[in-house]
Design an enzyme around this catalytic site. Structure first.
Site, mmCIF file in Angstrom:
data_model
loop_
_atom_site.group_PDB
_atom_site.id
_atom_site.type_symbol
_atom_site.label_atom_id
_atom_site.label_comp_id
_atom_site.label_asym_id
_atom_site.label_seq_id
_atom_site.Cartn_x
_atom_site.Cartn_y
_atom_site.Cartn_z
ATOM 1 N N LYS A 165 0.851 -1.195 0.000
ATOM 2 C CA LYS A 165 0.000 0.000 0.000
ATOM 3 C C LYS A 165 0.889 1.248 0.000
ATOM 4 C CE LYS A 165 -3.966 1.937 2.566
ATOM 5 N NZ LYS A 165 -4.763 1.835 3.812
ATOM 6 N N SER A 192 -9.750 2.380 2.911
ATOM 7 C CA SER A 192 -8.852 3.066 2.007
ATOM 8 C C SER A 192 -7.975 2.138 1.169
ATOM 9 C CB SER A 192 -7.953 4.000 2.801
ATOM 10 O OG SER A 192 -7.106 3.240 3.664
ATOM 11 N N SER A 232 -9.804 -0.165 6.974
ATOM 12 C CA SER A 232 -9.218 0.001 5.636
ATOM 13 C C SER A 232 -8.586 -1.254 5.049
ATOM 14 C CB SER A 232 -8.176 1.114 5.655
ATOM 15 O OG SER A 232 -8.816 2.357 5.699
#
Lengths: 499, 502
Positions: free
Chosen positions: B80, B155, B179
């Site tokens: 990420k 997210s 997330s």
């Protein structure tokens, strides 16, 4: 525009000053408060920084255990209680010397609180100053504003920032309001900061050099009419960085506040900047108690836990407190009250102690530090301790004198040479050819010449008026450019004249 | 398309160890897949081709030389883009960091490198991890591989979509309020938020420090356990990191046994507001677990009702402070004001105005307000009290049950743009995942099947007491195998075909 001020005496007639100090002490830990970057003064800008000090994305702080230890020691030396658990908080404000745009500091749960210290003034009067708290925090970077006339951010074309100092561990020592100092307030201010400096230096937790900013004082001053209970509005003079300046700044602010109050205007609650050149302060930024730093507990750190065992272990390691040490030294050295106070006020206690330890008597050490070295320091406008004379130099000089190799006058010249970097006293004596003329032959030659030049004096001496000998000795000293041992000259003259 | 990419990390690891495939082949297959489908999915912000292949080649060479290698050596992974990496840009999905390269690696990245896992690239996310749809990325939204018109969650939509689209077998995510887990639910993948402090946060760009946690994203429970063991454990650079060793998570996943285990259904996490298909799949999951010998009990956590409100005070408060450092002074974007005096405040202001997106600004403003003098006690202070109450609810619930269970998210993936103008509706998507972050307990989301009304994946969430992450893997693995038995294979086998071979 300069402010109106009242004379100090007038101010004291009408008003009663209340003081408060925030003293920041930079700790001399090997690394920074929250990172492993070196804590070193004076290096190339931005070389002692890592990702944590620059506040790069993703970094986290880790508390320096030695800094915590030093903070506990300071707390203990100030008679504070040590919190079992203390917390860090974030003080949020945008300023480019603070890489994260918040300072990690302790807020409502400091590591040390509720202490007090006794401050002895020059005449021996003792004031007790209550300590509210001593808390840990990190220093900011250093900004240099370029291109402006004043060196301030206003009007500067650009500013340079050095993050070497960012993250250096600080302990901020905050007093409770100090009442009742009266006209001795400026003197007490100086003595208080001197005492803090002495304590942290004695603990070995800070280099305690004010000219380097190791110890920095923010001085709060307010006045109230005599008899009034409620405090007046205070000003906070920031970063006053010498003992003399602390005294002057407090005195100046008392005089300025008095003039403002006399005019019927309210005192503005604000920070002030101290200017050494004009010995006055100018307004900084308005400061209200409601300044909103949006403090909240630092979520990246866990509480600092100080176990009883650890605190007691540190307490046991504390060095002798300076006041107790002074009492002990005074007795050991046999100085009179006055002599000892002069020594303390001259700030040469350590130097004298070291000089004695290096191999001389208390009297000789005092003679040098309070005499020749003090004289030179005054001329150079520095503290005697900062003149660069080592205890060993004094011991060497004294040995040279006692052995008769040089006299007091020559010793001063030798000291010139040592301070000029020409080597040890013995080396300077050799290089400059300063040794007392101890060759009797050479002296007798000069004596004969002097006697021949003043036959009448020679007759007087022969006739028993030995006190007239000074004229002949003087002549010999002049002829030998002072490099003769006056005592030996005297002996030889008397011998020569058969007296 | 190489069939290699359909393999789980565990299978790839076994094939690599057996010399059936090379690390270069495996890595290249995934890079090819990225080239093939990522134009549609947009899971990656940066593809790290050269370095990934170099690491893979190194692994092959070492293996050939008979060196002892980590079990996952040569198994590629996506990271990420909130996690800093040397040699690749790190943007946090924000214009304000566009083009920035970190001079240091996050601790988890160091661990990936130590295990010699090729890093395929950096995955898309909502800007600074703020969002539940990945639509708040400054670099365009990621699309859900199940339906390219739908959100992949957020997210960490990039990491979940990359794994769901077979672009990577494994990925790292971060979870502040869900997330990792919510994207897992809506993409039919597995995602784990470890116990707070179980994985070092050093090098994860902070949103809310007291809630953030890095965790694994994968297509199977066992794969998450394998990755979790790589990244977990104490880190002296993170003061909030637990001293405990990471524990035997892989063993727990392999053991997979729920006989006699008490599984608590959280009364407050279900019912009204939960899509029928979500409720139906959840009920089936309970039946399967009961059938496998678990005891299903109902627990009540009355304060969970306030979790979302408290979260939206604590998270923005911490974020407002954490994001203060992005000011154009030291790194990243710097924008000069167009007119007027050139003061530092105005440069910082212009930079932040241009560099941050709306959702980030919204949270900074909210947090700044919540921390302000005069409001602190009412907002931040009260929220912290709620947090304590939530922790107590968990304590009470875990006295009655060994693990808790709930749907991961109230709905399946919604349409791109559908909730973009309604922040509150967006925030509600995290209602079931937020309590775990507020209490620091671990949570795992695994696929529960498809909702009949829209044919989209539904997630089932397991929660365990702090430091009991192993229980999640133990129960998760059982439920996964029972469901896959029912489906006749992994859920993702039912996903639409993507890319050139579509």
């Amino acid at each position: 525009m300069s402010d109106q001020i009242l004379s100090f005496d007038e101010a004291m007639e009408k008003y009663d000053p209340v003081l408060g100090f925030e003293v920041h002490v930079e700790l001399n830990t090997r690394t920074k408060m929250f990172s492993s970057a070196p804590n070193v003064f004076g290096d190339e800008p931005n070389t002692n920084v890592n990702e944590v000090d620059l506040g790069l994305p993703g970094v986290l702080p880790v508390v320096n255990k030695t800094a915590v230890e030093s903070s506990i020691k300071i707390g203990l030396a100030l008679g504070c209680k040590i919190a079992d658990k203390s917390h860090f908080a974030r003080k949020n404000y945008f300023y480019p010397d603070t890489p994260k745009n918040f300072q990690t500091s302790q807020y409502d749960e400091p590591i040390a609180y509720d202490g007090s210290i006794d401050i002895e003034l020059e005449d021996g009067t003792v004031f007790t100053v209550a300590i509210e708290r001593a808390h840990m925090e990190e220093d900011a970077g250093k900004l240099t504003h370029m291109g402006g006339a004043t060196g301030r951010i206003q009007g500067a074309e650009f500013s340079l920032v050095d993050y070497n100092r960012a993250g250096v561990p600080l302990v901020e020592i905050v007093t409770k309001p100090i009442e009742g100092a009266g006209r001795r307030a400026p003197e007490l201010a100086k003595a208080y900061v001197a005492a803090i400096r002495e304590i942290v230096k004695n603990l070995g937790v800070s280099d305690a050099r004010m000219e380097r900013g190791n110890v920095r004082c923010d001085a709060n001053v307010s006045l109230r009419p005599h008899g009034q209970e409620r405090f007046g509005i205070r000003s906070e003079t920031k970063n006053v960085n010498s003992l003399r300046a602390v005294e002057h700044a407090v005195r100046y602010e008392i005089q300025r506040h008095a003039a403002v109050l006399d005019s019927g205007e309210p005192v503005v609650q604000e920070t002030r900047h101290w200017h050494e050149d004009t010995r006055s302060t100018t307004a900084g930024r308005p400061k209200s108690d409601a300044d909103d730093y949006r403090y909240f507990p630092e979520p990246d750190l866990v509480p600092v836990v100080a176990s009883r065992e650890w605190v007691e272990e540190l307490r046991a390691q504390l060095p002798e407190p300076p006041a107790e040490r002074r009492k002990r030294l005074k007795e050991a050295w046999g100085y009179s009250d006055l002599e000892f106070r002069d020594v303390v006020n001259a700030g040469v206690l350590d130097e004298i102690e070291e000089t004695i330890a290096a191999g001389t008597t208390a009297a000789v050490a005092r003679k040098w530090w309070m005499g020749e070295i003090a004289r030179r320091a005054k001329l150079a406008e520095v503290d005697p301790a900062d003149l660069g004379v080592s205890p060993q130099t004094i011991v060497d000089l004294n040995r040279l004198i006692e052995s008769g190799k040089i006299n007091d006058k020559l010793a001063r010249e030798v000291l010139d040479g040592v301070l000029a970097g020409e080597g040890t006293p013995a080396e300077v004596v050799d290089k400059r050819g300063l040794a007392v003329v101890s060759d009797d032959g050479a002296l007798l030659e000069a004596i004969d010449a002097a006697l021949a030049a003043q036959p009448d004096v020679a007759d007087k001496i022969r006739g028993g008026k030995v006190q007239a000998i000074g004229a002949i000795v003087g002549g010999v000293m002049k002829a030998t450019k002072g490099q003769a041992d006056a005592g030996r000259v005297r002996e030889l003259i008397l011998e020569r004249l058969g007296v | 398309m190489s069939e290699l990419i359909k393999n789980s990390a565990a299978v790839l690891a076994a094939k690599l160890a057996a010399g059936e495939v090379s690390a270069v082949e495996v890595t290249q297959a995934h890079l090819d897949r990225i080239a093939d489908v990522d134009g549609d999915v947009n899971a990656f912000l940066h593809v790290n081709t050269e370095e990934a292949l170099a690491v893979a080649a190194g692994v092959d060479k070492s293996r050939a030389a008979g060196e002892q290698l980590h079990a996952l050596a040569g198994v590629p992974i996506a990271v990420k883009d909130l996690i800093v990496t040397v040699g690749q840009p790190t943007t946090a999905g924000s214009k304000i960091l566009e083009g920035w390269h970190s001079p240091y690696d996050a601790t988890v990245v160091k661990k990936l490198r130590a295990a010699r896992m090729p890093i395929l690239g950096k995955t898309n996310l909502d800007e600074f991890a703020m969002g539940s749809s990945t639509e708040h990325s400054a670099f365009g939204p990621t699309r859900n591989p199940w339906d390219l018109d739908r959100i992949p969650g957020g997210s960490g939509g990039g990491s979940a979509a990359a794994v769901a689209a077979f672009e990577a077998p494994l990925a790292l995510g971060t979870d502040t309020g869900g997330s990792i887990r919510q994207p897992g639910a809506v993409t039919g993948t597995v995602g784990v938020k470890p116990t707070y402090g179980g994985v070092s946060r050093y090098g994860a760009i902070a949103m809310a420090s007291s809630l953030d946690q890095i965790g694994p994203v994968s297509r199977s429970v066992l794969d998450s356990a394998l990755l979790h063991e790589v990244i977990g454990g104490h880190d002296p650079f993170d003061s909030t990191s637990l001293p405990d060793p990471v524990g035997s998570l892989v063993e727990a996943a392999k053991r997979g046994d729920v006989k006699g285990l008490r599984i608590g259904v959280v009364k407050e996490l279900g019912g009204e507001g939960y899509q029928p298909g979500v409720q139906a799949r959840f009920a089936e999951a309970l039946e399967l677990l009961r059938g496998a010998g678990a005891e299903i009990v109902e627990v009540s956590c009355p304060n969970f009702e306030h979790a979302l409100g408290a979260y939206y005070l604590i998270m923005p408060s911490e974020a407002s402070s954490n994001l203060a450092k992005f000011d154009g002074v030291r790194y990243g974007l710097r924008v000069l004001p167009e007119d007027g005096p050139m003061t530092i405040e105005r440069v910082m202001g212009a930079t932040r105005a241009a560099g941050f997106g709306d959702e980030v600004k919204r949270r900074i403003i909210l947090g700044t307000y919540a921390l302000s003098a005069g409001y602190y006690d009412a907002y931040y202070g009260s929220a912290q009290k709620v947090r304590t109450l939530i922790q107590r609810d968990f304590d009470a619930a875990f006295a009655q049950a060994d693990v808790l269970i709930s749907p991961t998210a109230p709905t399946t993936a919604f349409k791109l743009g559908e909730k973009l103008d309604d922040p509150l509706a967006m925030y509600l998507n995290d209602v079931a995942t937020i309590p775990a972050n507020m209490a620091g307990v671990p949570g795992l989301s695994l696929p529960g099947g498809l909702a009949e009304e829209d044919g989209l994946p539904v997630g089932v969430q397991l929660l365990a007491p702090a430091r009991e992450d192993a229980r999640l893997y133990r129960v998760g693995a059982v439920l996964e195998s029972l469901l896959e038995e029912k489906w006749g294979g992994p859920l993702l086998a039912q996903a639409p075909v993507l890319g050139g071979s579509r």
